[in-house]
Motif scaffolding. Structure first.
Motif, PDB file in Angstrom:
ATOM      1  N   ASP A  46      -2.418   9.908 -19.817  1.00 15.83           N
ATOM      2  CA  ASP A  46      -2.706  10.446 -18.489  1.00 15.83           C
ATOM      3  C   ASP A  46      -1.492  11.232 -18.002  1.00 15.83           C
ATOM      4  OD1 ASP A  46      -3.757  10.932 -16.019  1.00 15.83           O
ATOM      5  OD2 ASP A  46      -3.442   8.911 -15.258  1.00 15.83           O
ATOM      6  N   THR A  47      -1.711  12.479 -17.654  1.00 17.32           N
ATOM      7  CA  THR A  47      -0.609  13.294 -17.141  1.00 17.32           C
ATOM      8  C   THR A  47      -0.987  13.837 -15.769  1.00 17.32           C
ATOM      9  OG1 THR A  47      -1.460  15.302 -18.190  1.00 17.32           O
ATOM     10  CG2 THR A  47       0.107  13.984 -19.458  1.00 17.32           C
ATOM     11  N   GLY A  48       0.020  14.182 -14.990  1.00 21.59           N
ATOM     12  CA  GLY A  48      -0.221  14.765 -13.678  1.00 21.59           C
ATOM     13  C   GLY A  48      -0.619  13.731 -12.645  1.00 21.59           C
ATOM     14  N   THR A  49      -0.832  14.195 -11.411  1.00 16.43           N
ATOM     15  CA  THR A  49      -1.227  13.322 -10.315  1.00 16.43           C
ATOM     16  C   THR A  49      -2.732  13.430 -10.082  1.00 16.43           C
ATOM     17  OG1 THR A  49      -0.697  15.071  -8.732  1.00 16.43           O
ATOM     18  CG2 THR A  49       1.016  13.437  -9.178  1.00 16.43           C
ATOM     19  N   HIS A  50      -3.259  12.510  -9.276  1.00 11.96           N
ATOM     20  CA  HIS A  50      -4.686  12.471  -8.987  1.00 11.96           C
ATOM     21  C   HIS A  50      -4.911  12.738  -7.499  1.00 11.96           C
ATOM     22  CE1 HIS A  50      -5.970  10.379 -12.884  1.00 11.96           C
ATOM     23  NE2 HIS A  50      -4.659  10.521 -12.970  1.00 11.96           N
ATOM     24  N   LEU A  51      -6.143  13.110  -7.162  1.00 16.22           N
ATOM     25  CA  LEU A  51      -6.429  13.565  -5.798  1.00 16.22           C
ATOM     26  C   LEU A  51      -6.765  12.402  -4.874  1.00 16.22           C
ATOM     27  CD1 LEU A  51      -8.445  16.829  -6.540  1.00 16.22           C
ATOM     28  CD2 LEU A  51      -6.039  16.589  -5.907  1.00 16.22           C
ATOM     29  N   TYR A  52      -5.839  11.496  -4.738  1.00 14.26           N
ATOM     30  CA  TYR A  52      -5.952  10.429  -3.742  1.00 14.26           C
ATOM     31  C   TYR A  52      -4.565  10.190  -3.158  1.00 14.26           C
ATOM     32  CZ  TYR A  52      -3.888   7.193  -7.162  1.00 14.26           C
ATOM     33  OH  TYR A  52      -3.038   6.589  -8.049  1.00 14.26           O
ATOM     34  N   GLU A  53      -4.534   9.543  -1.992  1.00 14.11           N
ATOM     35  CA  GLU A  53      -3.279   9.167  -1.360  1.00 14.11           C
ATOM     36  C   GLU A  53      -3.109   7.656  -1.470  1.00 14.11           C
ATOM     37  OE1 GLU A  53      -2.999  12.130   2.399  1.00 14.11           O
ATOM     38  OE2 GLU A  53      -4.904  11.061   2.208  1.00 14.11           O
ATOM     39  N   ALA A  54      -1.888   7.185  -1.344  1.00  7.91           N
ATOM     40  CA  ALA A  54      -1.609   5.746  -1.365  1.00  7.91           C
ATOM     41  C   ALA A  54      -0.853   5.385  -0.094  1.00  7.91           C
ATOM     42  CB  ALA A  54      -0.805   5.361  -2.606  1.00  7.91           C
ATOM     43  N   LEU A  55      -1.249   4.276   0.519  1.00 10.19           N
ATOM     44  CA  LEU A  55      -0.642   3.866   1.786  1.00 10.19           C
ATOM     45  C   LEU A  55       0.407   2.787   1.544  1.00 10.19           C
ATOM     46  CD1 LEU A  55      -0.757   4.177   4.904  1.00 10.19           C
ATOM     47  CD2 LEU A  55      -2.319   2.222   4.923  1.00 10.19           C
ATOM     48  N   SER A  56       1.614   3.042   2.056  1.00 12.61           N
ATOM     49  CA  SER A  56       2.706   2.072   2.030  1.00 12.61           C
ATOM     50  C   SER A  56       2.937   1.621   3.469  1.00 12.61           C
ATOM     51  CB  SER A  56       3.973   2.726   1.461  1.00 12.61           C
ATOM     52  OG  SER A  56       5.071   1.839   1.513  1.00 12.61           O
ATOM     53  N   TYR A  57       2.821   0.319   3.716  1.00  7.44           N
ATOM     54  CA  TYR A  57       2.857  -0.163   5.099  1.00  7.44           C
ATOM     55  C   TYR A  57       3.216  -1.642   5.115  1.00  7.44           C
ATOM     56  CZ  TYR A  57      -1.581  -2.476   4.085  1.00  7.44           C
ATOM     57  OH  TYR A  57      -2.541  -3.293   3.540  1.00  7.44           O
ATOM     58  N   VAL A  58       3.442  -2.167   6.290  1.00  6.07           N
ATOM     59  CA  VAL A  58       3.691  -3.595   6.494  1.00  6.07           C
ATOM     60  C   VAL A  58       2.385  -4.245   6.922  1.00  6.07           C
ATOM     61  CG1 VAL A  58       4.934  -5.310   7.868  1.00  6.07           C
ATOM     62  CG2 VAL A  58       6.106  -3.230   7.109  1.00  6.07           C
ATOM     63  N   TRP A  59       1.995  -5.296   6.247  1.00  2.08           N
ATOM     64  CA  TRP A  59       0.727  -5.956   6.572  1.00  2.08           C
ATOM     65  C   TRP A  59       0.716  -6.479   8.002  1.00  2.08           C
ATOM     66  CZ3 TRP A  59      -2.685  -9.177   2.914  1.00  2.08           C
ATOM     67  CH2 TRP A  59      -3.000  -8.445   1.772  1.00  2.08           C
ATOM     68  N   GLY A  60       1.781  -7.174   8.392  1.00  2.00           N
ATOM     69  CA  GLY A  60       1.753  -7.933   9.632  1.00  2.00           C
ATOM     70  C   GLY A  60       1.141  -9.305   9.368  1.00  2.00           C
ATOM     71  N   ASP A  61       1.061 -10.119  10.368  1.00  2.00           N
ATOM     72  CA  ASP A  61       0.536 -11.476  10.215  1.00  2.00           C
ATOM     73  C   ASP A  61      -0.967 -11.415   9.963  1.00  2.00           C
ATOM     74  OD1 ASP A  61      -0.211 -14.109  10.313  1.00  2.00           O
ATOM     75  OD2 ASP A  61       0.791 -14.561  12.199  1.00  2.00           O
ATOM     76  N   PRO A  62      -1.424 -11.832   8.758  1.00  2.00           N
ATOM     77  CA  PRO A  62      -2.861 -11.730   8.456  1.00  2.00           C
ATOM     78  C   PRO A  62      -3.709 -12.732   9.226  1.00  2.00           C
ATOM     79  CG  PRO A  62      -1.703 -12.832   6.666  1.00  2.00           C
ATOM     80  CD  PRO A  62      -0.656 -12.355   7.628  1.00  2.00           C
ATOM     81  N   GLN A  63      -3.076 -13.710   9.871  1.00  2.00           N
ATOM     82  CA  GLN A  63      -3.824 -14.745  10.580  1.00  2.00           C
ATOM     83  C   GLN A  63      -4.038 -14.418  12.054  1.00  2.00           C
ATOM     84  OE1 GLN A  63      -5.119 -17.030   8.679  1.00  2.00           O
ATOM     85  NE2 GLN A  63      -3.978 -16.237   6.923  1.00  2.00           N
ATOM     86  N   THR A  64      -3.300 -13.457  12.571  1.00  2.00           N
ATOM     87  CA  THR A  64      -3.421 -13.112  13.989  1.00  2.00           C
ATOM     88  C   THR A  64      -3.677 -11.623  14.151  1.00  2.00           C
ATOM     89  OG1 THR A  64      -1.026 -12.753  14.203  1.00  2.00           O
ATOM     90  CG2 THR A  64      -1.855 -14.977  14.635  1.00  2.00           C
ATOM     91  N   ASN A  65      -4.127 -11.255  15.328  1.00  2.00           N
ATOM     92  CA  ASN A  65      -4.364  -9.838  15.660  1.00  2.00           C
ATOM     93  C   ASN A  65      -5.251  -9.151  14.632  1.00  2.00           C
ATOM     94  OD1 ASN A  65      -2.660  -9.994  17.937  1.00  2.00           O
ATOM     95  ND2 ASN A  65      -0.864  -9.670  16.651  1.00  2.00           N
ATOM     96  N   ARG A  66      -6.321  -9.841  14.222  1.00  2.00           N
ATOM     97  CA  ARG A  66      -7.244  -9.244  13.267  1.00  2.00           C
ATOM     98  C   ARG A  66      -8.142  -8.225  13.952  1.00  2.00           C
ATOM     99  NH1 ARG A  66      -6.205  -9.943   8.021  1.00  2.00           N
ATOM    100  NH2 ARG A  66      -8.415  -9.977   7.471  1.00  2.00           N
ATOM    101  N   SER A  67      -8.407  -7.145  13.247  1.00  2.00           N
ATOM    102  CA  SER A  67      -9.325  -6.123  13.735  1.00  2.00           C
ATOM    103  C   SER A  67     -10.430  -5.955  12.701  1.00  2.00           C
ATOM    104  CB  SER A  67      -8.590  -4.796  13.947  1.00  2.00           C
ATOM    105  OG  SER A  67      -7.555  -4.937  14.894  1.00  2.00           O
ATOM    106  N   ARG A  68     -11.544  -5.405  13.117  1.00  2.00           N
ATOM    107  CA  ARG A  68     -12.667  -5.242  12.202  1.00  2.00           C
ATOM    108  C   ARG A  68     -12.945  -3.772  11.931  1.00  2.00           C
ATOM    109  NH1 ARG A  68     -15.581  -9.338  10.475  1.00  2.00           N
ATOM    110  NH2 ARG A  68     -15.371 -11.379  11.470  1.00  2.00           N
ATOM    111  N   ILE A  69     -13.305  -3.524  10.673  1.00  2.00           N
ATOM    112  CA  ILE A  69     -13.798  -2.222  10.261  1.00  2.00           C
ATOM    113  C   ILE A  69     -15.149  -2.445   9.579  1.00  2.00           C
ATOM    114  CG2 ILE A  69     -11.463  -1.316   9.943  1.00  2.00           C
ATOM    115  CD1 ILE A  69     -11.913  -1.555   6.896  1.00  2.00           C
ATOM    116  N   LEU A  70     -15.835  -1.364   9.259  1.00  2.00           N
ATOM    117  CA  LEU A  70     -17.057  -1.461   8.471  1.00  2.00           C
ATOM    118  C   LEU A  70     -16.752  -0.995   7.055  1.00  2.00           C
ATOM    119  CD1 LEU A  70     -19.904  -0.156  10.841  1.00  2.00           C
ATOM    120  CD2 LEU A  70     -19.449  -2.511  10.110  1.00  2.00           C
ATOM    121  N   LEU A  71     -16.983  -1.876   6.097  1.00  2.00           N
ATOM    122  CA  LEU A  71     -16.758  -1.552   4.692  1.00  2.00           C
ATOM    123  C   LEU A  71     -18.115  -1.593   3.999  1.00  2.00           C
ATOM    124  CD1 LEU A  71     -14.649  -0.938   2.514  1.00  2.00           C
ATOM    125  CD2 LEU A  71     -14.384  -3.406   2.165  1.00  2.00           C
TER     126      LEU A  71
END
Length: 333
Positions: A46-71
């Motif tokens: 596999d050579t070259g890059t692919h047409l997607y982005e990658a997110l680098s972030y801090v999770w935060g506390d997974p037990q508090t301040n939960r928000s909902r999305i639709l998956l």
């Protein structure tokens, strides 16, 4: 409405598979976040890059301040910080394709987590861009990014050092993102880095150049500088990494240094789980983790991981006992 259920990742001979996220557009910025997952295969070679982005972030506390999305039309819980990132990244008219660990990896499947961790260097190295999400805007953060961009432009005069400018920039680089251990591998693999804070964005290389051109008072900058100096070096090198690199199946590594060297440099960075203090550095290490008994496996107790780590550093002929729930190692030679 049913809860989202993951389908197992398929395996193909000569290809590694991951999931990617479609972040669906919406003209209403207050509308609920809607996403879809699909399976994606990396061919070998596999050579070259692919047409997607990658997110680098801090999770935060997974037990508090939960928000909902639709998956895929099913409710799915995410942390408040990730929800804020998705809200800022969502386009009004076109979908974005992004890799996000908390969603693209089935976090309840420990075997899958271990397998995907071995692909992390490749995932971030193959992304067309790595988005470093520092969090929402705060007092002075937009101005700090603007001033860093001006400072990096040699055709413009560097903004004069003021107490306000100093506080703005220090507030930016003291964000938790710079202290997270997983971001090391993520930025070490990236070919392009876009640092994002709220609506403000700056290229990673420009950010580092601007930071270097400011002559901060050492006593006020010393603590923050020690936290981000090595991270800034990795960000600064992104544009110099080759755009076309061959990646073969199996474990991928950036070969940044030995595991001992990496632990010495980055041991102060933070992790949610103690396993991550080791596993996050394996993709950067030039050592063979299998030979050391350190393959990413969250089912292995931390005390065993810690013992294997000590044996890999000091030699397997030693007698080792761990104390204090695996926080201290007693070595007998």
């Amino acid at each position: 409405m049913s809860v989202y259920r993951y389908s197992p990742l398929k395996r193909r001979i000569g290809a590694n598979s991951i999931r990617l996220l479609r972040l669906l557009p919406n003209e209403d910025e207050n509308a609920m976040i809607e996403c879809q997952l699909f399976e994606y295969f990396f061919p070998d070679p596999d050579t070259g890059t692919h047409l997607y982005e990658a997110l680098s972030y801090v999770w935060g506390d997974p037990q508090t301040n939960r928000s909902r999305i639709l998956l895929s039309n099913c409710p799915f819980g995410v942390t408040a910080n990730l929800h804020a990132a998705l809200s800022r990244l969502r386009n009004r008219y076109i979908e974005r394709v992004i890799w996000i660990d908390a969603i693209c990896i089935n976090q309840d499947d420990l075997e899958e987590r271990g397998y995907q961790i071995q692909c992390m260097a490749r995932i971030f190295g193959k992304a067309k861009c790595v988005i470093a999400w520092l969090g929402e805007s705060a007092v002075g953060s937009d101005r700090a990014i603007e001033d860093l961009g001006i400072a990096a432009d040699k055709s413009l005069a560097t903004p004069p050092m003021t107490a306000e400018l100093r506080d703005n920039v220090l507030g930016l680089i003291q964000r938790p993102w710079f202290r997270r251990i997983w971001i090391l591998q993520e930025v070490a693999a990236a070919r392009q880095i876009l640092i994002t804070c709220g609506r403000a964005q700056i290229d990673g290389y420009t950010f580092c150049v601007g930071l270097q051109r400011f002559n901060f008072p050492y006593k006020e900058f010393a603590t923050s500088q020690s936290l981000i100096r090595l991270v800034a070096i990795l960000i600064n090198q992104a544009i110099f990494r080759p755009r076309s690199t061959i990646w073969w199946s199996g474990r991928t590594s950036l070969k940044t240094g030995s595991l001992v060297e990496l632990l010495d440099m980055y041991h102060a960075h933070e992790a949610t789980e103690r396993h991550d203090k080791v596993f996050a550095l394996l993709g950067m290490s030039c050592d063979d983790p299998i030979a050391a008994g350190l393959s990413p496996d969250y089912e292995v107790p931390w005390a065993k991981v810690f013992m294997n780590l000590v044996l890999s550093i000091f030699g397997k002929t030693l007698s080792i006992k761990t104390l204090g729930n695996g926080e201290v190692a007693v070595i007998e030679a």
